[in-house]
Design a protein around this motif. Sequence first.
Motif: not given
Length: 114
Positions: A45-48, A50-55
Amino acid sequence: MNLQDDLQVRWWNLEAKMMERFNKKPDMETILFLIGIQEFGELREKFTKEQKQDLMHIAVCSLLSQSGYYELERLDEDGWPHFRQLKALPELDPIAQENFLKDHVLLYFDQNGF
């Protein structure tokens, strides 16, 4: 029609399909984010931030692995993929770089039946 025109027409077709599916025209970051989620294999439901950048990084590595620039090295304990660069990326001007990435995105969607 030259290759550049063909790339643009194929890109517009992809955008039209995505607009039909998501009711919004995606930009390159959104497309990379969606590919990253697909490759990560876990929808949250939520990505941080940093996680969005990692994705998006996962997406770029996955896309360029189609041409032998990267290979999947391993999945870490949380299931995040890590890639190894196999060869140097071509030095391109910003427009050529965008087209290089677009071509890989189109190949990815073709290979994944979208």
